[in-house]
Design a protein around this motif. Sequence first.
Motif, PDB file in Angstrom:
ATOM      1  N   GLY A  74       0.809  -1.208   0.000  1.00  0.00           N
ATOM      2  CA  GLY A  74       0.000   0.000   0.000  1.00  0.00           C
ATOM      3  C   GLY A  74       0.843   1.259   0.000  1.00  0.00           C
ATOM      4  O   GLY A  74       0.532   2.243  -0.691  1.00  0.00           O
ATOM      5  N   LEU A  75       1.931   1.246   0.765  1.00  0.00           N
ATOM      6  CA  LEU A  75       2.837   2.394   0.790  1.00  0.00           C
ATOM      7  C   LEU A  75       3.524   2.574  -0.560  1.00  0.00           C
ATOM      8  O   LEU A  75       3.708   3.701  -1.039  1.00  0.00           O
ATOM      9  CB  LEU A  75       3.886   2.212   1.895  1.00  0.00           C
ATOM     10  N   VAL A  76       3.905   1.448  -1.178  1.00  0.00           N
ATOM     11  CA  VAL A  76       4.492   1.517  -2.523  1.00  0.00           C
ATOM     12  C   VAL A  76       3.476   2.082  -3.512  1.00  0.00           C
ATOM     13  O   VAL A  76       3.800   2.938  -4.342  1.00  0.00           O
ATOM     14  CB  VAL A  76       4.976   0.121  -2.981  1.00  0.00           C
ATOM     15  N   ALA A  77       2.228   1.613  -3.413  1.00  0.00           N
ATOM     16  CA  ALA A  77       1.170   2.097  -4.307  1.00  0.00           C
ATOM     17  C   ALA A  77       0.970   3.605  -4.158  1.00  0.00           C
ATOM     18  O   ALA A  77       0.860   4.335  -5.156  1.00  0.00           O
ATOM     19  CB  ALA A  77      -0.139   1.361  -4.014  1.00  0.00           C
ATOM     20  N   PHE A  78       0.925   4.073  -2.914  1.00  0.00           N
ATOM     21  CA  PHE A  78       0.731   5.506  -2.686  1.00  0.00           C
ATOM     22  C   PHE A  78       1.900   6.312  -3.243  1.00  0.00           C
ATOM     23  O   PHE A  78       1.706   7.356  -3.884  1.00  0.00           O
ATOM     24  CB  PHE A  78       0.572   5.792  -1.198  1.00  0.00           C
ATOM     25  N   GLY A  79       3.112   5.837  -3.024  1.00  0.00           N
ATOM     26  CA  GLY A  79       4.294   6.528  -3.539  1.00  0.00           C
ATOM     27  C   GLY A  79       4.306   6.585  -5.057  1.00  0.00           C
ATOM     28  O   GLY A  79       4.596   7.641  -5.649  1.00  0.00           O
ATOM     29  N   LEU A  80       3.978   5.475  -5.701  1.00  0.00           N
ATOM     30  CA  LEU A  80       3.927   5.450  -7.169  1.00  0.00           C
ATOM     31  C   LEU A  80       2.870   6.422  -7.689  1.00  0.00           C
ATOM     32  O   LEU A  80       3.118   7.184  -8.628  1.00  0.00           O
ATOM     33  CB  LEU A  80       3.605   4.031  -7.651  1.00  0.00           C
ATOM     34  N   GLY A  81       1.695   6.374  -7.087  1.00  0.00           N
ATOM     35  CA  GLY A  81       0.623   7.260  -7.528  1.00  0.00           C
ATOM     36  C   GLY A  81       0.992   8.723  -7.365  1.00  0.00           C
ATOM     37  O   GLY A  81       0.710   9.544  -8.249  1.00  0.00           O
ATOM     38  N   LEU A  82       1.621   9.053  -6.243  1.00  0.00           N
ATOM     39  CA  LEU A  82       2.002  10.438  -5.980  1.00  0.00           C
ATOM     40  C   LEU A  82       3.002  10.937  -7.011  1.00  0.00           C
ATOM     41  O   LEU A  82       2.831  12.015  -7.601  1.00  0.00           O
ATOM     42  CB  LEU A  82       2.592  10.542  -4.572  1.00  0.00           C
ATOM     43  N   VAL A  83       4.050  10.154  -7.264  1.00  0.00           N
ATOM     44  CA  VAL A  83       5.100  10.564  -8.206  1.00  0.00           C
ATOM     45  C   VAL A  83       4.542  10.680  -9.628  1.00  0.00           C
ATOM     46  O   VAL A  83       4.778  11.678 -10.320  1.00  0.00           O
ATOM     47  CB  VAL A  83       6.277   9.563  -8.170  1.00  0.00           C
ATOM     48  N   ILE A  84       3.793   9.675 -10.067  1.00  0.00           N
ATOM     49  CA  ILE A  84       3.268   9.686 -11.435  1.00  0.00           C
ATOM     50  C   ILE A  84       2.269  10.826 -11.626  1.00  0.00           C
ATOM     51  O   ILE A  84       2.282  11.517 -12.652  1.00  0.00           O
ATOM     52  CB  ILE A  84       2.619   8.325 -11.773  1.00  0.00           C
ATOM     53  N   ASN A  85       1.405  11.048 -10.647  1.00  0.00           N
ATOM     54  CA  ASN A  85       0.443  12.148 -10.759  1.00  0.00           C
ATOM     55  C   ASN A  85       1.136  13.501 -10.813  1.00  0.00           C
ATOM     56  O   ASN A  85       0.737  14.393 -11.577  1.00  0.00           O
ATOM     57  CB  ASN A  85      -0.550  12.115  -9.595  1.00  0.00           C
ATOM     58  N   LEU A  86       2.168  13.686  -9.995  1.00  0.00           N
ATOM     59  CA  LEU A  86       2.911  14.947 -10.017  1.00  0.00           C
ATOM     60  C   LEU A  86       3.561  15.179 -11.378  1.00  0.00           C
ATOM     61  O   LEU A  86       3.530  16.290 -11.922  1.00  0.00           O
ATOM     62  CB  LEU A  86       3.975  14.952  -8.913  1.00  0.00           C
ATOM     63  N   LEU A  87       4.141  14.112 -11.937  1.00  0.00           N
ATOM     64  CA  LEU A  87       4.778  14.236 -13.257  1.00  0.00           C
ATOM     65  C   LEU A  87       3.741  14.553 -14.333  1.00  0.00           C
ATOM     66  O   LEU A  87       3.971  15.414 -15.188  1.00  0.00           O
ATOM     67  CB  LEU A  87       5.512  12.936 -13.598  1.00  0.00           C
ATOM     68  N   LEU A  88       2.608  13.868 -14.287  1.00  0.00           N
ATOM     69  CA  LEU A  88       1.570  14.098 -15.291  1.00  0.00           C
ATOM     70  C   LEU A  88       0.985  15.506 -15.181  1.00  0.00           C
ATOM     71  O   LEU A  88       0.738  16.167 -16.186  1.00  0.00           O
ATOM     72  CB  LEU A  88       0.453  13.061 -15.146  1.00  0.00           C
ATOM     73  N   GLN A  89       0.758  15.960 -13.947  1.00  0.00           N
ATOM     74  CA  GLN A  89       0.212  17.304 -13.753  1.00  0.00           C
ATOM     75  C   GLN A  89       1.204  18.371 -14.214  1.00  0.00           C
ATOM     76  O   GLN A  89       0.811  19.443 -14.694  1.00  0.00           O
ATOM     77  CB  GLN A  89      -0.145  17.528 -12.279  1.00  0.00           C
ATOM     78  N   THR A  90       2.488  18.082 -14.080  1.00  0.00           N
ATOM     79  CA  THR A  90       3.510  19.050 -14.475  1.00  0.00           C
ATOM     80  C   THR A  90       3.742  19.056 -15.977  1.00  0.00           C
ATOM     81  O   THR A  90       3.895  20.125 -16.589  1.00  0.00           O
ATOM     82  CB  THR A  90       4.838  18.727 -13.757  1.00  0.00           C
ATOM     83  N   LEU A  91       3.739  17.855 -16.591  1.00  0.00           N
ATOM     84  CA  LEU A  91       4.153  17.738 -17.984  1.00  0.00           C
ATOM     85  C   LEU A  91       3.007  17.616 -18.976  1.00  0.00           C
ATOM     86  O   LEU A  91       3.134  18.023 -20.128  1.00  0.00           O
ATOM     87  CB  LEU A  91       5.069  16.514 -18.146  1.00  0.00           C
ATOM     88  N   VAL A  92       1.871  17.060 -18.553  1.00  0.00           N
ATOM     89  CA  VAL A  92       0.806  16.733 -19.511  1.00  0.00           C
ATOM     90  C   VAL A  92      -0.489  17.502 -19.233  1.00  0.00           C
ATOM     91  O   VAL A  92      -1.011  18.191 -20.100  1.00  0.00           O
ATOM     92  CB  VAL A  92       0.519  15.212 -19.510  1.00  0.00           C
ATOM     93  N   PHE A  93      -1.004  17.371 -18.007  1.00  0.00           N
ATOM     94  CA  PHE A  93      -2.330  17.926 -17.697  1.00  0.00           C
ATOM     95  C   PHE A  93      -2.209  19.268 -16.963  1.00  0.00           C
ATOM     96  O   PHE A  93      -2.809  19.473 -15.914  1.00  0.00           O
ATOM     97  CB  PHE A  93      -3.136  16.935 -16.851  1.00  0.00           C
ATOM     98  N   LYS A  94      -1.442  20.185 -17.542  1.00  0.00           N
ATOM     99  CA  LYS A  94      -1.222  21.474 -16.892  1.00  0.00           C
ATOM    100  C   LYS A  94      -2.506  22.280 -16.747  1.00  0.00           C
ATOM    101  O   LYS A  94      -2.671  23.034 -15.802  1.00  0.00           O
ATOM    102  CB  LYS A  94      -0.206  22.295 -17.696  1.00  0.00           C
ATOM    103  N   ASN A  95      -3.401  22.130 -17.712  1.00  0.00           N
ATOM    104  CA  ASN A  95      -4.624  22.936 -17.725  1.00  0.00           C
ATOM    105  C   ASN A  95      -5.855  22.130 -17.325  1.00  0.00           C
ATOM    106  O   ASN A  95      -6.972  22.456 -17.736  1.00  0.00           O
ATOM    107  CB  ASN A  95      -4.839  23.529 -19.128  1.00  0.00           C
ATOM    108  N   ALA A  96      -5.647  21.071 -16.543  1.00  0.00           N
ATOM    109  CA  ALA A  96      -6.783  20.249 -16.118  1.00  0.00           C
ATOM    110  C   ALA A  96      -7.751  21.083 -15.295  1.00  0.00           C
ATOM    111  O   ALA A  96      -7.352  21.905 -14.465  1.00  0.00           O
ATOM    112  CB  ALA A  96      -6.294  19.052 -15.302  1.00  0.00           C
ATOM    113  N   ALA A  97      -9.037  20.869 -15.529  1.00  0.00           N
ATOM    114  CA  ALA A  97     -10.056  21.660 -14.823  1.00  0.00           C
ATOM    115  C   ALA A  97     -10.057  21.310 -13.347  1.00  0.00           C
ATOM    116  O   ALA A  97      -9.996  20.140 -12.983  1.00  0.00           O
ATOM    117  CB  ALA A  97     -11.427  21.376 -15.420  1.00  0.00           C
ATOM    118  N   PRO A  98     -10.101  22.296 -12.445  1.00  0.00           N
ATOM    119  CA  PRO A  98     -10.176  22.017 -11.028  1.00  0.00           C
ATOM    120  C   PRO A  98     -11.461  21.294 -10.679  1.00  0.00           C
ATOM    121  O   PRO A  98     -12.494  21.515 -11.303  1.00  0.00           O
ATOM    122  CB  PRO A  98     -10.133  23.408 -10.374  1.00  0.00           C
TER     123      PRO A  98
END
Length: 215
Positions: A74-98
């Motif tokens: 579960g801790l590994v899952a949370f860490g993976l999700g956090l890192v991947i989401n941060l990368l996607l929000q920074t590089l891909v989904f910059k203008n995602a609707a709040p």
Amino acid sequence: IVGLIISGVVASLAVRLDNLPSADRGPLVLLALTPNVLLGLAPAVMSWWKGQGLRKDFGIVPTRRDVWIGLLCGLVAFGLGLVINLLLQTLVFKNAAPGSNAVQQLSGLSGGRTGWLALAALFVVFGAPLTEETLVRGALWGALEGYKLHRYAILGITSLLFAFMHQEPTVTLALFSQGLAIGTARMITGRIGASMIAHATNNLIPALLLFFVLG
């Protein structure tokens, strides 16, 4: 199918009730959680009716080994999700609707930090892991094993379904990686008790965020 229909109804109600005072929206939380409850209902009924019950068919009651393996995965899952989401929000989904995230949507429906929001947070930690694991890592995993698929193929298929089941396009990749980590707990132990612990561990921080920050 019933879950998708209810999700559509909830979405249409949410749009129509935008002008409703937030304090009056709380009961919509129950309707929003209903599709998730249905996920585990059919496998549970079939297990009780045709099988040997959830304990024997799926290993739903965690053992001590399930707990520590589940916590680690579960801790590994949370860490993976956090890192991947941060990368996607920074590089891909910059203008995602709040407010497009499911946790934020629940917060909006609940009308602030109320008993309804507390109910939603508890469901995120305890209810969702129970229903989703019963379906995905319980019934589906067992069925694929019955067709003699390789365990890594089963891990990939169930993780893919887990990701798309959430209907959140911007976090699908993160959900897939989290599904792999959660499914690993199931694969190691052969029981959904472990994957339920992993799933609950992964959901704990979002649930706390839902109540104490977004509420």
